[in-house]
Design an enzyme around this catalytic site. Structure first.
Site, PDB file in Angstrom:
ATOM      1  N   THR A 174       0.881  -1.172   0.000  1.00  0.00           N
ATOM      2  CA  THR A 174       0.000   0.000   0.000  1.00  0.00           C
ATOM      3  C   THR A 174       0.917   1.219   0.000  1.00  0.00           C
ATOM      4  O   THR A 174       1.993   1.192   0.613  1.00  0.00           O
ATOM      5  CB  THR A 174      -0.925   0.042   1.228  1.00  0.00           C
ATOM      6  OG1 THR A 174      -0.139   0.145   2.421  1.00  0.00           O
ATOM      7  CG2 THR A 174      -1.794  -1.219   1.314  1.00  0.00           C
ATOM      8  N   HIS A 175       0.517   2.261  -0.704  1.00  0.00           N
ATOM      9  CA  HIS A 175       1.352   3.461  -0.840  1.00  0.00           C
ATOM     10  C   HIS A 175       2.726   3.123  -1.427  1.00  0.00           C
ATOM     11  O   HIS A 175       3.699   3.826  -1.178  1.00  0.00           O
ATOM     12  CB  HIS A 175       1.535   4.178   0.504  1.00  0.00           C
ATOM     13  CG  HIS A 175       0.259   4.478   1.221  1.00  0.00           C
ATOM     14  ND1 HIS A 175      -0.495   5.604   0.980  1.00  0.00           N
ATOM     15  CD2 HIS A 175      -0.415   3.771   2.176  1.00  0.00           C
ATOM     16  CE1 HIS A 175      -1.562   5.598   1.756  1.00  0.00           C
ATOM     17  NE2 HIS A 175      -1.545   4.488   2.477  1.00  0.00           N
TER      18      HIS A 175
ATOM     19  N   SER B 144      17.356  -3.820 -27.019  1.00  0.00           N
ATOM     20  CA  SER B 144      17.741  -2.441 -27.251  1.00  0.00           C
ATOM     21  C   SER B 144      18.614  -2.352 -28.490  1.00  0.00           C
ATOM     22  O   SER B 144      19.417  -3.251 -28.762  1.00  0.00           O
ATOM     23  CB  SER B 144      18.516  -1.896 -26.042  1.00  0.00           C
ATOM     24  OG  SER B 144      19.196  -0.700 -26.356  1.00  0.00           O
TER      25      SER B 144
ATOM     26  N   LYS C  10      20.083  -5.631 -22.761  1.00  0.00           N
ATOM     27  CA  LYS C  10      18.713  -5.320 -22.377  1.00  0.00           C
ATOM     28  C   LYS C  10      17.710  -6.392 -22.797  1.00  0.00           C
ATOM     29  O   LYS C  10      17.786  -6.953 -23.869  1.00  0.00           O
ATOM     30  CB  LYS C  10      18.272  -3.983 -22.982  1.00  0.00           C
ATOM     31  CG  LYS C  10      18.966  -2.767 -22.415  1.00  0.00           C
ATOM     32  CD  LYS C  10      18.672  -2.575 -20.933  1.00  0.00           C
ATOM     33  CE  LYS C  10      17.226  -2.249 -20.649  1.00  0.00           C
ATOM     34  NZ  LYS C  10      16.771  -0.982 -21.243  1.00  0.00           N
TER      35      LYS C  10
ATOM     36  N   ASN D 227      13.573  -6.181 -22.456  1.00  0.00           N
ATOM     37  CA  ASN D 227      12.517  -5.278 -22.007  1.00  0.00           C
ATOM     38  C   ASN D 227      11.127  -5.918 -22.095  1.00  0.00           C
ATOM     39  O   ASN D 227      10.807  -6.568 -23.095  1.00  0.00           O
ATOM     40  CB  ASN D 227      12.516  -4.013 -22.864  1.00  0.00           C
ATOM     41  CG  ASN D 227      13.843  -3.288 -22.825  1.00  0.00           C
ATOM     42  OD1 ASN D 227      14.488  -3.205 -21.785  1.00  0.00           O
ATOM     43  ND2 ASN D 227      14.266  -2.762 -23.967  1.00  0.00           N
TER      44      ASN D 227
ATOM     45  N   GLU E  68       4.564  -2.505 -21.305  1.00  0.00           N
ATOM     46  CA  GLU E  68       4.764  -1.061 -21.322  1.00  0.00           C
ATOM     47  C   GLU E  68       3.803  -0.412 -22.312  1.00  0.00           C
ATOM     48  O   GLU E  68       3.237   0.661 -22.046  1.00  0.00           O
ATOM     49  CB  GLU E  68       6.206  -0.738 -21.710  1.00  0.00           C
ATOM     50  CG  GLU E  68       7.239  -1.156 -20.673  1.00  0.00           C
ATOM     51  CD  GLU E  68       8.655  -0.820 -21.122  1.00  0.00           C
ATOM     52  OE1 GLU E  68       8.893   0.346 -21.493  1.00  0.00           O
ATOM     53  OE2 GLU E  68       9.511  -1.719 -21.127  1.00  0.00           O
TER      54      GLU E  68
ATOM     55  N   TYR F  41     -30.201  14.914 -35.473  1.00  0.00           N
ATOM     56  CA  TYR F  41     -28.912  14.535 -36.045  1.00  0.00           C
ATOM     57  C   TYR F  41     -28.139  15.767 -36.507  1.00  0.00           C
ATOM     58  O   TYR F  41     -28.709  16.718 -37.046  1.00  0.00           O
ATOM     59  CB  TYR F  41     -29.109  13.598 -37.238  1.00  0.00           C
ATOM     60  CG  TYR F  41     -27.796  13.224 -37.908  1.00  0.00           C
ATOM     61  CD1 TYR F  41     -26.988  12.223 -37.376  1.00  0.00           C
ATOM     62  CD2 TYR F  41     -27.341  13.907 -39.037  1.00  0.00           C
ATOM     63  CE1 TYR F  41     -25.775  11.901 -37.961  1.00  0.00           C
ATOM     64  CE2 TYR F  41     -26.131  13.591 -39.633  1.00  0.00           C
ATOM     65  CZ  TYR F  41     -25.345  12.588 -39.083  1.00  0.00           C
ATOM     66  OH  TYR F  41     -24.146  12.285 -39.655  1.00  0.00           O
TER      67      TYR F  41
ATOM     68  N   LYS G 144     -17.356   7.566 -35.205  1.00  0.00           N
ATOM     69  CA  LYS G 144     -16.959   6.196 -35.534  1.00  0.00           C
ATOM     70  C   LYS G 144     -15.487   5.903 -35.317  1.00  0.00           C
ATOM     71  O   LYS G 144     -15.132   4.867 -34.764  1.00  0.00           O
ATOM     72  CB  LYS G 144     -17.352   5.871 -36.964  1.00  0.00           C
ATOM     73  CG  LYS G 144     -18.814   6.165 -37.163  1.00  0.00           C
ATOM     74  CD  LYS G 144     -19.514   5.567 -38.197  1.00  0.00           C
ATOM     75  CE  LYS G 144     -20.941   6.084 -38.252  1.00  0.00           C
ATOM     76  NZ  LYS G 144     -21.128   7.503 -37.943  1.00  0.00           N
TER      77      LYS G 144
END
Length: 535
Positions: A212-213, A334, A340, A342, A347, A374, A382
């Site tokens: 929490t927090h 990367s 790396k 990832n 993300e 209308y 749309k």
């Protein structure tokens, strides 16, 4: 898992409509800049230009009172065929139902109806074969299909628009499309739920820190956390189902806004298209976009939930946490840093949530100042919906893929568990169960209810302070040290200390106790009809 996770036939058909691009025939080459301007800043796929190669502009179906054609700039700016072509299947469905009703009511002959139905069948096959030429001088999906039908069968096609306006026609198409979109999204929600429940089953007994927090709070079973995601997704599904109920009313026959003086049967077309009933008020029927706002609101909440999962898993995949490892199949590298790995899919799930929320905001702002009934502004309803649906399906799909391709690093998690005094609240519960000693009284006072919680909170807080000064855990304190804080502690206190003992003490309904979580898991395995052979 393939058979279990496969979408329904209707959902698969809908996805083909959503993702299949349409070819356009260019009338003449354009410089790149002009081509980009013609397409507009919105991403609409291949450029749609005024008309097909070798063809001149034709008179609009609404052009009887006009003496001049619209300019090329106006035509480019006002066309919607570059994106509303996605509605072709639903437009043809609506036209079939409308033609059948008109014949039933004596407003066209049976032979004209049959010619129309046969012509619509041919047009649908041409579209699905990629042979249909969409023309921007015919503005939208409705005009393209109707004009093509007229080219194909002649005069009978001109009767199809009897007692129908594009205002009620487009909303009929749009409601049918949204209904199918909801069904498709629901299938992807279930796919992710199944993936999460399967992941939970494979990690029985694994304890992780609960936060929490963003601070260590209490120990929880990983299964409990994964099932929390499943619960959120179930509410998402419920919101979509509720939305589906409210949108499933038919505007067809409301015409421009006032209805018609012709003896149509709106209940017949409504039933033929699978709607609950016709919308009661013709003005409301062509003005209403509540169903779209509600739909995009539900999508936005789904996106927020997925973003939160993405945030958690991206953090857990970092070196600082190291709680989970995604497989190479759901990771990227990367261009400059060779080491790396990832968790890019999650993300992007987190990032694309902004897009889905933006689609909702676009529609809210679009609708806020419109008078009844209308207005052409509503043509802009749309693209945000198409984008929201396509994005949310992609987010759900890749989240399920990610869940199926991660492993939790049990040793790293176990090493991380001692930090943060996660068992402190369980120790406070221990005191609540105990008789209380009040040293400020002359004698030992017994209280059947145990130590008041606020008092136990204070006692445990002082015990944690002692641990901080000694750089140790609560279970490392001796009994004498605990009793120096308060004499209520006894030897059985160590049955409550440590994360494993702490987990054992949770017993309330819905809690992270092993029996409670096992019950939750059984519920979801049964509800989602998961084959236990998958585990």
């Amino acid at each position: 898992m393939e058979s279990l996770l496969s979408s329904s036939t209707s959902s698969s058909s809908f996805l083909r409509l959503l993702y299949t691009p349409t070819k356009y025939t260019l009338s003449r080459p354009q410089p790149l800049l002009l081509s980009l301007i013609a397409q507009g800043s919105r991403q609409r796929g291949p450029a749609a230009v005024s008309c097909a190669m070798g063809q001149s502009k034709e008179t609009k179906l609404w052009g009887g009172r006009f003496e001049e054609s619209v300019t090329d700039a106006v035509e480019r700016f006002t066309e919607s065929i570059s994106y509303d072509k996605q509605l072709y299947k639903h437009d043809i469905m609506g036209s079939r139902a409308h033609a059948s009703m008109l014949a039933h009511q004596g407003l066209m002959s049976d032979s004209d109806r049959d010619s129309i139905l046969q012509g619509l069948d041919k047009i649908e096959k041409q579209i699905e074969a990629g042979k249909f030429v969409w023309r921007t001088d015919r503005e939208d999906v409705h005009m393209n299909i109707e004009a093509a039908l007229t080219d194909l069968i002649g005069e009978p096609a001109k009767k199809l628009h009897t007692a129908r306006s594009r205002n009620d026609q487009v909303l009929t198409d749009f409601r049918l499309w949204c209904r199918d979109a909801i069904d498709a999204i629901l299938s992807f929600i279930k796919r992710l739920q199944v993936s999460l429940v399967t992941l939970a089953e494979k990690n029985e007994g694994l304890i992780v820190p609960g936060y929490t927090h963003m601070q260590r709070a209490q120990p929880v079973l990983l299964q409990h956390l994964l099932l929390a995601y499943v619960e959120q997704l179930e509410r998402d599904a419920g919101r979509l189902l509720d939305c589906r109920v409210r949108l499933n009313f038919c505007p067809l026959g409301a015409c421009a806004l006032a209805g018609t003086g012709l003896p149509i049967d709106r209940f017949m077309t409504s039933k033929a298209l699978g709607f609950t009933a016709p919308l009661r008020n013709s003005i409301d029927a062509v003005s209403d976009r509540d169903f779209v706002l509600e739909f995009l609101s539900a999508n936005s909440i789904i996106a927020i939930h997925l973003s939160r999962i993405g945030e958690e898993w991206v953090m857990w995949a970092s070196e600082e946490f190291g709680f989970l490892t995604p497989s190479d199949s759901v990771s990227t590298g990367s261009s400059i840093m060779p080491q790396k790995k990832n968790p890019d899919p999650m993300e992007l799930v987190r990032g694309k949530s902004a897009r889905v929320v933006g689609d909702l905001v676009s529609l809210l702002v679009l609708c806020k100042g419109l008078p009844h009934a209308y207005n052409r502004d509503l043509q802009e309803d749309k693209e945000p919906v198409f984008d929201s649906v396509k994005t949310i399906i992609g987010m759900l799909e890749v989240s399920a893929e990610f869940a199926q391709n991660i492993t939790f690093n049990q040793e790293r998690i176990k090493k991380a568990l001692p930090a943060g005094h996660l068992d402190a609240t369980t120790l406070a519960d221990y005191l609540v169960k105990k008789a209380s000693h009040y040293p400020w009284l002359a004698h030992c006072f017994y209280l059947p209810g145990g130590v008041p919680f606020r008092t136990s909170h204070d006692i445990v807080g002082r015990a944690v302070g002692c641990c901080v000064s000694k750089n140790c855990q609560l279970q490392d304190l001796s009994l004498d040290e605990l009793r120096s804080i308060n004499p209520v502690f006894e030897k059985d206190v160590y049955e409550f200390l440590g994360v494993e003992n702490s987990i054992k003490k949770f017993c309330s309904y819905g809690s992270t106790g092993a029996e409670c979580v096992a019950s939750q898991l059984e519920y979801w395995i049964s509800k989602l009809n998961i084959d236990r052979g998958l585990f």
